[in-house]
Write a protein that holds these residues in place. Structure first.
Motif, PDB file in Angstrom:
ATOM      1  N   LYS A   6      63.738  -6.682  88.559  1.00 24.55           N
ATOM      2  CA  LYS A   6      63.765  -8.169  89.604  1.00 24.55           C
ATOM      3  C   LYS A   6      64.451  -6.970  90.819  1.00 24.55           C
ATOM      4  CE  LYS A   6      63.203 -12.432  88.810  1.00 24.55           C
ATOM      5  NZ  LYS A   6      63.737 -14.044  89.006  1.00 24.55           N
ATOM      6  N   ILE A   7      65.368  -6.571  90.632  1.00 21.80           N
ATOM      7  CA  ILE A   7      66.590  -5.240  91.370  1.00 21.80           C
ATOM      8  C   ILE A   7      65.570  -4.300  91.384  1.00 21.80           C
ATOM      9  CG2 ILE A   7      68.677  -4.195  91.421  1.00 21.80           C
ATOM     10  CD1 ILE A   7      69.494  -6.036  89.128  1.00 21.80           C
ATOM     11  N   HIS A  10      63.289  -5.166  94.538  1.00 24.51           N
ATOM     12  CA  HIS A  10      64.012  -5.349  95.229  1.00 24.51           C
ATOM     13  C   HIS A  10      63.863  -3.879  95.968  1.00 24.51           C
ATOM     14  CE1 HIS A  10      66.277  -6.850  98.595  1.00 24.51           C
ATOM     15  NE2 HIS A  10      67.290  -6.005  98.335  1.00 24.51           N
ATOM     16  N   GLN A  11      64.724  -3.094  94.651  1.00 25.55           N
ATOM     17  CA  GLN A  11      65.476  -1.732  95.886  1.00 25.55           C
ATOM     18  C   GLN A  11      63.830  -1.162  96.447  1.00 25.55           C
ATOM     19  OE1 GLN A  11      67.456   0.183  92.450  1.00 25.55           O
ATOM     20  NE2 GLN A  11      69.221  -1.075  93.033  1.00 25.55           N
ATOM     21  N   ALA A  13      60.963  -1.777  96.711  1.00 27.59           N
ATOM     22  CA  ALA A  13      60.651  -2.626  98.405  1.00 27.59           C
ATOM     23  C   ALA A  13      61.742  -1.553  99.516  1.00 27.59           C
ATOM     24  CB  ALA A  13      60.311  -4.204  97.518  1.00 27.59           C
ATOM     25  N   GLN A  14      62.217  -2.214 100.000  1.00 22.62           N
ATOM     26  CA  GLN A  14      63.467  -1.263 100.732  1.00 22.62           C
ATOM     27  C   GLN A  14      63.051   0.164 101.397  1.00 22.62           C
ATOM     28  OE1 GLN A  14      67.633  -3.069  99.761  1.00 22.62           O
ATOM     29  NE2 GLN A  14      67.087  -4.837 100.983  1.00 22.62           N
ATOM     30  N   LYS A  20      57.127  -6.550  97.901  1.00 27.58           N
ATOM     31  CA  LYS A  20      57.252  -7.005  96.204  1.00 27.58           C
ATOM     32  C   LYS A  20      56.566  -7.361  95.429  1.00 27.58           C
ATOM     33  CE  LYS A  20      62.328  -7.658  97.884  1.00 27.58           C
ATOM     34  NZ  LYS A  20      63.467  -9.274  97.565  1.00 27.58           N
ATOM     35  N   HIS A  24      55.098  -5.386  92.000  1.00 36.39           N
ATOM     36  CA  HIS A  24      55.216  -5.619  90.850  1.00 36.39           C
ATOM     37  C   HIS A  24      53.978  -5.410  90.147  1.00 36.39           C
ATOM     38  CE1 HIS A  24      56.073  -8.956  87.997  1.00 36.39           C
ATOM     39  NE2 HIS A  24      54.969  -9.794  88.030  1.00 36.39           N
TER      40      HIS A  24
END
Length: 62
Positions: A6-7, A10-11, A13-14, A20, A24
């Motif tokens: 998940k982390i 998230h990273q 995606a940013q 996201k 995935h």
């Protein structure tokens, strides 16, 4: 899904400004491809060992 995944999602995606869900899906696809590569490598190794077995069996019989 593991919290580290998940982390990572998230990273990514940013960093790349991507969805996201898309990240995935790409991660899951890469896992499947890795698994298929490992599976194919094992299959090739089994075939090669059978070939070596039969060649050594033939040379012993000669």
């Amino acid at each position: 899904m593991h919290y580290t995944q998940k982390i990572l999602i998230h990273q990514l995606a940013q960093k790349y400004n991507l969805d996201k869900e898309m990240i995935h899906k790409l991660l899951n696809e890469s896992k499947n491809n890795s698994y298929q590569d490992i599976k194919e490598s094992k299959r090739i190794a089994n075939i090669e060992s059978l070939i070596h077995f039969y060649i050594s069996k033939e040379t012993e019989g000669v």
